[in-house]
Design an enzyme around this catalytic site. Structure first.
Site, short mmCIF file in Angstrom:
data_model
loop_
_atom_site.label_atom_id
_atom_site.label_comp_id
_atom_site.label_asym_id
_atom_site.label_seq_id
_atom_site.Cartn_x
_atom_site.Cartn_y
_atom_site.Cartn_z
N LYS A 125 -0.19 0.55 5.40
CA LYS A 125 0.20 0.06 4.07
C LYS A 125 1.50 0.69 3.60
O LYS A 125 1.64 1.92 3.59
CB LYS A 125 -0.94 0.38 3.08
N GLU A 171 -10.54 -3.49 1.89
CA GLU A 171 -9.76 -2.27 2.12
C GLU A 171 -10.68 -1.06 1.99
O GLU A 171 -11.62 -1.06 1.19
CB GLU A 171 -8.65 -2.19 1.07
N CYS A 215 -3.83 -5.07 -0.33
CA CYS A 215 -4.04 -4.81 -1.76
C CYS A 215 -2.76 -4.83 -2.60
O CYS A 215 -2.22 -5.90 -2.89
CB CYS A 215 -4.80 -3.49 -1.91
#
Length: 262
Positions: free
Chosen positions: A108, A40, A145
């Protein structure tokens, strides 16, 4: 399917990071990988400059992505970059590249507002579930993540057919954090009897610890904390076996999770 995990320490200059990514892509190709997963935030990072990510954000047709796209002939590559939102913040955007094109993208949805961090101060959230893409004969879902702490996302991917979940990350070091990372990746694999391919940025702030977890919770590859490129074969027969002996997807009593748009 053969997967490569490209763990590296992201620098403050995007040219340096692009060069690092291009080397990993070339090595992954040479190693016969169908898929390379990068961390990321691969465009830029500087723990001494909290504004570096919005300052260095680039559109998906910018020079950073152009270089990676050009190198993606014959391989699928994924990682996360910062893309301007047009309002002073950026989207933490997972991109999937193949044969010179961006074939999928995901903004995200779960921003890391935890353990004293405030990702939402500079990052705009996405509002759509991540995609599932066919790679090397397997269906691969993606998360980013902090998403790994939300089991409904992984279950939604499995319900959509995912046999593998790939997770680019930049997992921050801290008391118990590395343990959380291993437990959560293992849990998501077991929850959904799928492979989890989790790739973390390493360096001063983040722990690396990239790993592959098989559908019965066995960690088959662990890269530790230093820059590394690792390879792992993902076996469809192992997925079929896990889903036969542990039919959690078949036995569940709840409807498929649906993300509500904000």
């Amino acid at each position: 399917m053969k997967v490569a995990l490209g763990q590296f320490a992201v620098a403050a200059d995007w040219h340096t990071n692009q060069a690092a990514c291009l080397k990993l892509i070339a090595r992954a190709k040479s190693g016969g990988a169908d898929l390379l997963v990068l961390p990321e935030g691969i465009l830029a990072r500087d723990i001494n400059d909290p504004e570096i990510m919005p300052k260095t954000a680039q559109p998906l047709d910018g020079p950073f992505m152009a270089g990676l796209c050009a190198a993606s002939e014959g391989i699928t590559v994924m990682g996360c970059v910062n893309v301007p939102d047009g309002d002073g913040r950026f989207y933490n955007t997972l991109v999937v590249l193949r044969d010179g094109n961006i074939i999928a993208r995901y903004r995200k949805i779960h921003l890391y507002d935890a353990f004293g961090a405030r990702e939402s101060d500079r990052t705009a959230p996405g509002h759509s579930l991540p995609p599932v893409i066919e790679i090397g004969g397997l269906k691969v879902g993606v998360m980013t993540c902090y998403d790994v702490r939300f089991p409904e996302v992984a279950r939604a991917l499995a319900a959509a057919g995912a046999e593998v979940i790939a997770i680019p990350a930049a997992w921050i070091r801290g008391p118990g954090k590395e343990h959380h990372w291993r437990v959560l990746n293992t849990a998501r694999a077991l929850d959904n009897t799928c492979y989890v391919v989790a790739v973390g940025e390493c360096g001063v702030r983040n722990c690396g610890a990239s790993m592959v977890v098989d559908p019965l919770g066995v960690v088959t590859l662990d890269l530790g904390e230093a820059p590394a490129l690792g390879f792992c074969d993902l076996d469809p027969a192992r997925i079929a076996h896990a889903r036969k002996v542990l039919p959690v997807i078949e036995n569940r009593r709840f409807a498929n999770p649906i993300l509500r748009s904000a």
